[in-house]
Motif scaffolding. Sequence first.
Motif, PDB file in Angstrom:
ATOM      1  N   ALA A  33      -3.516   0.586   5.132  1.00  0.00           N
ATOM      2  CA  ALA A  33      -4.664   0.730   6.027  1.00  0.00           C
ATOM      3  C   ALA A  33      -4.397   1.787   7.086  1.00  0.00           C
ATOM      4  O   ALA A  33      -3.938   1.481   8.181  1.00  0.00           O
ATOM      5  N   HIS A  34      -4.695   3.033   6.754  1.00  0.00           N
ATOM      6  CA  HIS A  34      -4.533   4.124   7.714  1.00  0.00           C
ATOM      7  C   HIS A  34      -5.851   4.437   8.409  1.00  0.00           C
ATOM      8  O   HIS A  34      -6.855   4.736   7.759  1.00  0.00           O
ATOM      9  N   ALA A  35      -5.840   4.375   9.726  1.00  0.00           N
ATOM     10  CA  ALA A  35      -6.945   4.840  10.571  1.00  0.00           C
ATOM     11  C   ALA A  35      -8.248   4.083  10.295  1.00  0.00           C
ATOM     12  O   ALA A  35      -8.289   3.115   9.547  1.00  0.00           O
ATOM     13  N   ALA A  36      -9.322   4.554  10.928  1.00  0.00           N
ATOM     14  CA  ALA A  36     -10.624   3.888  10.825  1.00  0.00           C
ATOM     15  C   ALA A  36     -11.258   4.152   9.462  1.00  0.00           C
ATOM     16  O   ALA A  36     -11.011   5.185   8.832  1.00  0.00           O
ATOM     17  N   ALA A  55      -3.498  10.891 -10.494  1.00  0.00           N
ATOM     18  CA  ALA A  55      -3.348  10.823 -11.947  1.00  0.00           C
ATOM     19  C   ALA A  55      -3.958  12.049 -12.618  1.00  0.00           C
ATOM     20  O   ALA A  55      -3.369  12.630 -13.539  1.00  0.00           O
ATOM     21  N   ASP A  56      -5.137  12.457 -12.160  1.00  0.00           N
ATOM     22  CA  ASP A  56      -5.796  13.622 -12.755  1.00  0.00           C
ATOM     23  C   ASP A  56      -4.956  14.887 -12.570  1.00  0.00           C
ATOM     24  O   ASP A  56      -4.932  15.758 -13.444  1.00  0.00           O
ATOM     25  N   ALA A  57      -4.266  14.979 -11.417  1.00  0.00           N
ATOM     26  CA  ALA A  57      -3.434  16.155 -11.129  1.00  0.00           C
ATOM     27  C   ALA A  57      -2.021  16.014 -11.683  1.00  0.00           C
ATOM     28  O   ALA A  57      -1.227  16.939 -11.558  1.00  0.00           O
ATOM     29  N   LYS A  58      -1.728  14.838 -12.264  1.00  0.00           N
ATOM     30  CA  LYS A  58      -0.366  14.535 -12.740  1.00  0.00           C
ATOM     31  C   LYS A  58       0.642  14.684 -11.601  1.00  0.00           C
ATOM     32  O   LYS A  58       1.733  15.241 -11.769  1.00  0.00           O
ATOM     33  N   ALA A  59       0.261  14.159 -10.441  1.00  0.00           N
ATOM     34  CA  ALA A  59       1.091  14.234  -9.239  1.00  0.00           C
ATOM     35  C   ALA A  59       1.599  12.841  -8.879  1.00  0.00           C
ATOM     36  O   ALA A  59       0.800  11.959  -8.545  1.00  0.00           O
ATOM     37  N   PRO A  60       2.904  12.600  -8.947  1.00  0.00           N
ATOM     38  CA  PRO A  60       3.440  11.303  -8.496  1.00  0.00           C
ATOM     39  C   PRO A  60       3.017  11.010  -7.060  1.00  0.00           C
ATOM     40  O   PRO A  60       2.877  11.922  -6.239  1.00  0.00           O
ATOM     41  N   ALA A  61       2.804   9.730  -6.764  1.00  0.00           N
ATOM     42  CA  ALA A  61       2.277   9.327  -5.456  1.00  0.00           C
ATOM     43  C   ALA A  61       3.162   8.235  -4.870  1.00  0.00           C
ATOM     44  O   ALA A  61       2.982   7.055  -5.163  1.00  0.00           O
ATOM     45  N   PHE A  62       4.116   8.620  -4.051  1.00  0.00           N
ATOM     46  CA  PHE A  62       5.015   7.642  -3.424  1.00  0.00           C
ATOM     47  C   PHE A  62       4.364   7.138  -2.138  1.00  0.00           C
ATOM     48  O   PHE A  62       4.078   7.919  -1.240  1.00  0.00           O
ATOM     49  N   GLY A  63       4.133   5.826  -2.059  1.00  0.00           N
ATOM     50  CA  GLY A  63       3.486   5.244  -0.892  1.00  0.00           C
ATOM     51  C   GLY A  63       4.473   4.544   0.023  1.00  0.00           C
ATOM     52  O   GLY A  63       5.448   3.943  -0.432  1.00  0.00           O
ATOM     53  N   PHE A  64       4.217   4.602   1.319  1.00  0.00           N
ATOM     54  CA  PHE A  64       5.051   3.922   2.317  1.00  0.00           C
ATOM     55  C   PHE A  64       4.197   2.927   3.093  1.00  0.00           C
ATOM     56  O   PHE A  64       3.131   3.282   3.600  1.00  0.00           O
ATOM     57  N   ILE A  65       4.684   1.688   3.182  1.00  0.00           N
ATOM     58  CA  ILE A  65       3.838   0.602   3.676  1.00  0.00           C
ATOM     59  C   ILE A  65       4.249   0.111   5.058  1.00  0.00           C
ATOM     60  O   ILE A  65       5.413   0.145   5.432  1.00  0.00           O
ATOM     61  N   ASN A  66       3.226  -0.314   5.799  1.00  0.00           N
ATOM     62  CA  ASN A  66       3.385  -1.088   7.038  1.00  0.00           C
ATOM     63  C   ASN A  66       2.803  -2.469   6.773  1.00  0.00           C
ATOM     64  O   ASN A  66       1.587  -2.653   6.746  1.00  0.00           O
ATOM     65  N   GLY A  67       3.676  -3.447   6.576  1.00  0.00           N
ATOM     66  CA  GLY A  67       3.227  -4.766   6.165  1.00  0.00           C
ATOM     67  C   GLY A  67       2.273  -5.441   7.131  1.00  0.00           C
ATOM     68  O   GLY A  67       1.435  -6.250   6.715  1.00  0.00           O
ATOM     69  N   VAL A  68       2.380  -5.101   8.425  1.00  0.00           N
ATOM     70  CA  VAL A  68       1.521  -5.750   9.414  1.00  0.00           C
ATOM     71  C   VAL A  68       0.042  -5.534   9.112  1.00  0.00           C
ATOM     72  O   VAL A  68      -0.802  -6.362   9.475  1.00  0.00           O
ATOM     73  N   GLN A  69      -0.271  -4.437   8.425  1.00  0.00           N
ATOM     74  CA  GLN A  69      -1.682  -4.155   8.156  1.00  0.00           C
ATOM     75  C   GLN A  69      -2.324  -5.202   7.254  1.00  0.00           C
ATOM     76  O   GLN A  69      -3.538  -5.429   7.323  1.00  0.00           O
ATOM     77  N   GLU A  71      -1.942  -8.258   7.600  1.00  0.00           N
ATOM     78  CA  GLU A  71      -2.356  -9.325   8.519  1.00  0.00           C
ATOM     79  C   GLU A  71      -3.537  -8.878   9.372  1.00  0.00           C
ATOM     80  O   GLU A  71      -4.443  -9.664   9.654  1.00  0.00           O
ATOM     81  N   ARG A  72      -3.518  -7.634   9.792  1.00  0.00           N
ATOM     82  CA  ARG A  72      -4.601  -7.118  10.629  1.00  0.00           C
ATOM     83  C   ARG A  72      -5.903  -6.976   9.845  1.00  0.00           C
ATOM     84  O   ARG A  72      -6.990  -7.122  10.417  1.00  0.00           O
ATOM     85  N   GLU A  73      -5.783  -6.636   8.551  1.00  0.00           N
ATOM     86  CA  GLU A  73      -6.959  -6.495   7.696  1.00  0.00           C
ATOM     87  C   GLU A  73      -6.765  -7.352   6.444  1.00  0.00           C
ATOM     88  O   GLU A  73      -6.298  -6.863   5.407  1.00  0.00           O
ATOM     89  N   PRO A  74      -7.062  -8.633   6.540  1.00  0.00           N
ATOM     90  CA  PRO A  74      -6.881  -9.522   5.371  1.00  0.00           C
ATOM     91  C   PRO A  74      -7.607  -8.967   4.148  1.00  0.00           C
ATOM     92  O   PRO A  74      -8.746  -8.499   4.228  1.00  0.00           O
ATOM     93  N   GLY A  75      -6.913  -9.019   3.027  1.00  0.00           N
ATOM     94  CA  GLY A  75      -7.469  -8.481   1.793  1.00  0.00           C
ATOM     95  C   GLY A  75      -7.017  -7.065   1.490  1.00  0.00           C
ATOM     96  O   GLY A  75      -7.165  -6.596   0.352  1.00  0.00           O
ATOM     97  N   SER A  76      -6.449  -6.373   2.481  1.00  0.00           N
ATOM     98  CA  SER A  76      -6.005  -4.999   2.239  1.00  0.00           C
ATOM     99  C   SER A  76      -4.784  -4.940   1.336  1.00  0.00           C
ATOM    100  O   SER A  76      -4.467  -3.887   0.773  1.00  0.00           O
ATOM    101  N   ASP A  77      -4.094  -6.073   1.175  1.00  0.00           N
ATOM    102  CA  ASP A  77      -2.953  -6.105   0.260  1.00  0.00           C
ATOM    103  C   ASP A  77      -3.370  -5.777  -1.174  1.00  0.00           C
ATOM    104  O   ASP A  77      -2.548  -5.341  -1.995  1.00  0.00           O
TER     105      ASP A  77
END
Length: 300
Positions: A33-36, A55-69, A71-77
């Motif tokens: 959950a980044h920004a508004a 996927a269309d660009a065949k570009a790997p996508a490494f994601g970095f998580i903030n777990g608190v989000q 809790e702040r936005e239930p369902g965002s998991d």
Amino acid sequence: MRIVLAAALALIATTAQAAEKPVIAFTWDDLPAHAALPPGVTRVQVAADLLKASADAKAPAFGFINGVQTEREPGSDAALKLWREAGQPLGNHTWSHKNIASLTAEQFIAETAQNEPMLKDLMAGQDWRWLRYPFLSEGDTPEKRLAVRSWLAANHYRIASVTMSFGDWAFSDPYARCVAKGDQAAIADLERRYLDGAAAVADRSRDMAKTLYGEDIPYVLLMHGGAFEARMATRLFKLYQDKGYGFTTLEKAESHPFYKTDVDPSLPPQPTTLEDALRAKGLPVPPLPIDLKALESVCR
């Protein structure tokens, strides 16, 4: 014989050009959950759009998580689960994105460790031990930096350095405001600034690398998992492709010697941004060719 020789030389030239092609590893911070969010957009839709463009660009996508989000936005998991269903990896951006400068080393380590149960569950046995420092801040004192690096080394972490960033995060909130106002002209202007900034910063990173080493290194691009990024992702990938870039994984990019002290935090730290590497050699750092401050007043 001449035809065979010409063909062989052409093949060698083509292979050399392919080997020299610059590459970028895309990394996406602040998941899930980044920004508004603009009206009518969900976190799951943002993740789905980012993943499809990747996927269309065949570009790997490494994601970095903030777990608190989660809790702040239930369902965002659900956005994180979608990321994993797409086969893309996740790493640690600390629990609540606090700047290490505002914490003790012990508090920062606790913030990092708090994310681990969620990562273990999501990654299901695959490697998640990469840390992206919030705000790219590695400590306001040498003692704090070394204490955290010692813990990271003992816990088999690698640090996800950044060698390309055009401030994509600064577009997210203005975009949400413009959508809420229905200001299509302002959105079009944001799109233009975004792509122009990405192009200029890509050239800047290459110029810095060539000043330092006479050649490209694999670049690690800092991005954020927000709604404007999702809107622009397909165009952004095409921009880099048109400029001659290919895409690679974070692990492959950071196998380059430039990143060695962050891949192995037990080593004494060395500059792992191009800007800091230039400063360490007493060389001038080119200015950032994009005015992020000006975005603060857009659609106010």
